[in-house]
Design a protein around this motif. Structure first.
Motif, PDB file in Angstrom:
ATOM      1  N   ASP A   1       2.934 -11.109  -0.555  1.00 62.18           N
ATOM      2  CA  ASP A   1       1.941 -12.168  -0.403  1.00 62.18           C
ATOM      3  C   ASP A   1       1.634 -12.373   1.083  1.00 62.18           C
ATOM      4  N   ALA A   2       2.689 -12.373   1.908  1.00 55.54           N
ATOM      5  CA  ALA A   2       2.500 -12.512   3.354  1.00 55.54           C
ATOM      6  C   ALA A   2       1.740 -11.316   3.914  1.00 55.54           C
ATOM      7  N   ALA A   3       2.051 -10.118   3.425  1.00 54.60           N
ATOM      8  CA  ALA A   3       1.373  -8.899   3.893  1.00 54.60           C
ATOM      9  C   ALA A   3      -0.116  -8.945   3.572  1.00 54.60           C
ATOM     10  N   ILE A   4      -0.449  -9.455   2.407  1.00 61.22           N
ATOM     11  CA  ILE A   4      -1.865  -9.569   2.028  1.00 61.22           C
ATOM     12  C   ILE A   4      -2.606 -10.454   3.024  1.00 61.22           C
ATOM     13  N   GLU A   5      -2.009 -11.570   3.383  1.00 66.04           N
ATOM     14  CA  GLU A   5      -2.675 -12.488   4.315  1.00 66.04           C
ATOM     15  C   GLU A   5      -2.826 -11.855   5.698  1.00 66.04           C
ATOM     16  N   VAL A   6      -1.796 -11.176   6.173  1.00 64.04           N
ATOM     17  CA  VAL A   6      -1.869 -10.540   7.500  1.00 64.04           C
ATOM     18  C   VAL A   6      -2.916  -9.429   7.500  1.00 64.04           C
ATOM     19  N   ASN A   7      -2.890  -8.575   6.496  1.00 61.80           N
ATOM     20  CA  ASN A   7      -3.834  -7.455   6.459  1.00 61.80           C
ATOM     21  C   ASN A   7      -5.267  -7.938   6.273  1.00 61.80           C
ATOM     22  N   ARG A   8      -5.421  -9.050   5.579  1.00 66.67           N
ATOM     23  CA  ARG A   8      -6.769  -9.633   5.473  1.00 66.67           C
ATOM     24  C   ARG A   8      -7.225 -10.136   6.839  1.00 66.67           C
ATOM     25  N   ALA A   9      -6.321 -10.783   7.572  1.00 58.06           N
ATOM     26  CA  ALA A   9      -6.666 -11.281   8.902  1.00 58.06           C
ATOM     27  C   ALA A   9      -6.973 -10.136   9.868  1.00 58.06           C
ATOM     28  N   LEU A  10      -6.328  -8.991   9.666  1.00 55.30           N
ATOM     29  CA  LEU A  10      -6.585  -7.818  10.501  1.00 55.30           C
ATOM     30  C   LEU A  10      -7.922  -7.151  10.172  1.00 55.30           C
ATOM     31  N   ARG A  11      -8.559  -7.576   9.079  1.00 56.26           N
ATOM     32  CA  ARG A  11      -9.793  -6.937   8.594  1.00 56.26           C
ATOM     33  C   ARG A  11      -9.548  -5.441   8.346  1.00 56.26           C
ATOM     34  N   ALA A  12      -8.453  -5.189   7.642  1.00 53.09           N
ATOM     35  CA  ALA A  12      -8.028  -3.823   7.355  1.00 53.09           C
ATOM     36  C   ALA A  12      -8.109  -3.593   5.851  1.00 53.09           C
ATOM     37  N   PRO A  13      -9.250  -3.160   5.321  1.00 59.06           N
ATOM     38  CA  PRO A  13      -9.442  -3.099   3.873  1.00 59.06           C
ATOM     39  C   PRO A  13      -8.489  -2.150   3.150  1.00 59.06           C
ATOM     40  N   LEU A  14      -8.173  -1.004   3.738  1.00 60.40           N
ATOM     41  CA  LEU A  14      -7.270  -0.072   3.070  1.00 60.40           C
ATOM     42  C   LEU A  14      -5.858  -0.652   3.005  1.00 60.40           C
ATOM     43  N   LEU A  15      -5.392  -1.200   4.125  1.00 58.56           N
ATOM     44  CA  LEU A  15      -4.057  -1.795   4.152  1.00 58.56           C
ATOM     45  C   LEU A  15      -3.979  -2.993   3.215  1.00 58.56           C
ATOM     46  N   LEU A  16      -5.048  -3.768   3.151  1.00 59.31           N
ATOM     47  CA  LEU A  16      -5.097  -4.913   2.239  1.00 59.31           C
ATOM     48  C   LEU A  16      -4.996  -4.443   0.791  1.00 59.31           C
ATOM     49  N   ALA A  17      -5.726  -3.388   0.449  1.00 57.32           N
ATOM     50  CA  ALA A  17      -5.702  -2.886  -0.929  1.00 57.32           C
ATOM     51  C   ALA A  17      -4.311  -2.390  -1.308  1.00 57.32           C
ATOM     52  N   TYR A  18      -3.642  -1.686  -0.376  1.00 57.72           N
ATOM     53  CA  TYR A  18      -2.290  -1.208  -0.677  1.00 57.72           C
ATOM     54  C   TYR A  18      -1.336  -2.377  -0.931  1.00 57.72           C
ATOM     55  N   ALA A  19      -1.441  -3.410  -0.104  1.00 63.32           N
ATOM     56  CA  ALA A  19      -0.572  -4.575  -0.285  1.00 63.32           C
ATOM     57  C   ALA A  19      -0.848  -5.261  -1.618  1.00 63.32           C
TER      58      ALA A  19
END
Length: 204
Positions: A172-190
């Protein structure tokens, strides 16, 4: 990080041409790290096996290359070869690993390989080593590659050794960080790993 892989590859080649004039050894290794990240996203990681083996042979003291080769073997469905490649990497050797720029990238790459090999014992040990760094972002070298939230690694490790409650919190924390990074691939993996940790049912 924005998922523009063609642009990333073009810029990596440009950076390599500049770097080779100043420091060929560092430039070639940084380019290797960037190309491995790109080819993995393109599902072409296996193409780089000769290069990965070359980096292992020419840099025996840099564990990160052995771990990268192990991950390549996992990704190309060769778990027995991956385990054999990891044989020299003992718990004792990891616990005395120098905490330099390679430390977190090495352990988080090893976390992915460990998850792929379903090694719950090693997963618990890596979780213990990495957990103090929860909340951080994984960056390889001097900004060479960004691999997103470290909590993503902690989450999949926890799921591998059977602690899904802890896994869900980290992912859940990773999703929020990767969303803040504007990193769509990393967000999808999380998000995928978060669903895996939730298990079957409406929540996933």
């Amino acid at each position: 990080i924005e998922g523009r892989l063609n642009d990333a590859e073009r810029l990596a080649h440009e950076a390599l041409s500049i770097g080779m004039r100043q420091d060929p050894t560092t430039a070639s290794q940084y380019f290797g790290a960037q190309l491995m990240a790109l080819r993995r996203e393109q599902l072409r990681f296996g193409e780089l096996e000769p290069a990965a083996r070359g980096f292992v042979e020419s840099n025996p003291d840099r564990l990160v290359w052995r771990v990268a080769l192990t991950l390549l073997l996992c990704d190309t469905d060769r778990p027995d070869e991956a385990r054999e490649t990891l044989e020299p990497v003992t718990e004792a050797s990891l616990r005395v690993l120098t905490p330099d720029l390679d430390w977190i990238p090495t352990l988080t790459l090893l976390a992915e390989a460990t998850v792929g090999l379903e090694d719950g014992v090693r997963a618990r040990m890596l979780y213990e080593l990495l957990e103090p760094y929860a909340g951080n972002v994984i960056v390889v070298g001097a900004g060479t590659v960004c691999r997103g939230a470290l909590d993503g690694s902690l989450g999949v490790l926890a799921h591998t050794f059977g602690d899904d409650e802890r896994a869900i919190a980290h992912l859940d924390a990773a999703i929020e960080v990767n969303r803040a990074l504007r990193a769509p691939l990393l967000l999808a993996y999380a998000q995928v790993e978060y669903a895996n940790a939730l298990g079957p049912g409406e929540r996933a």
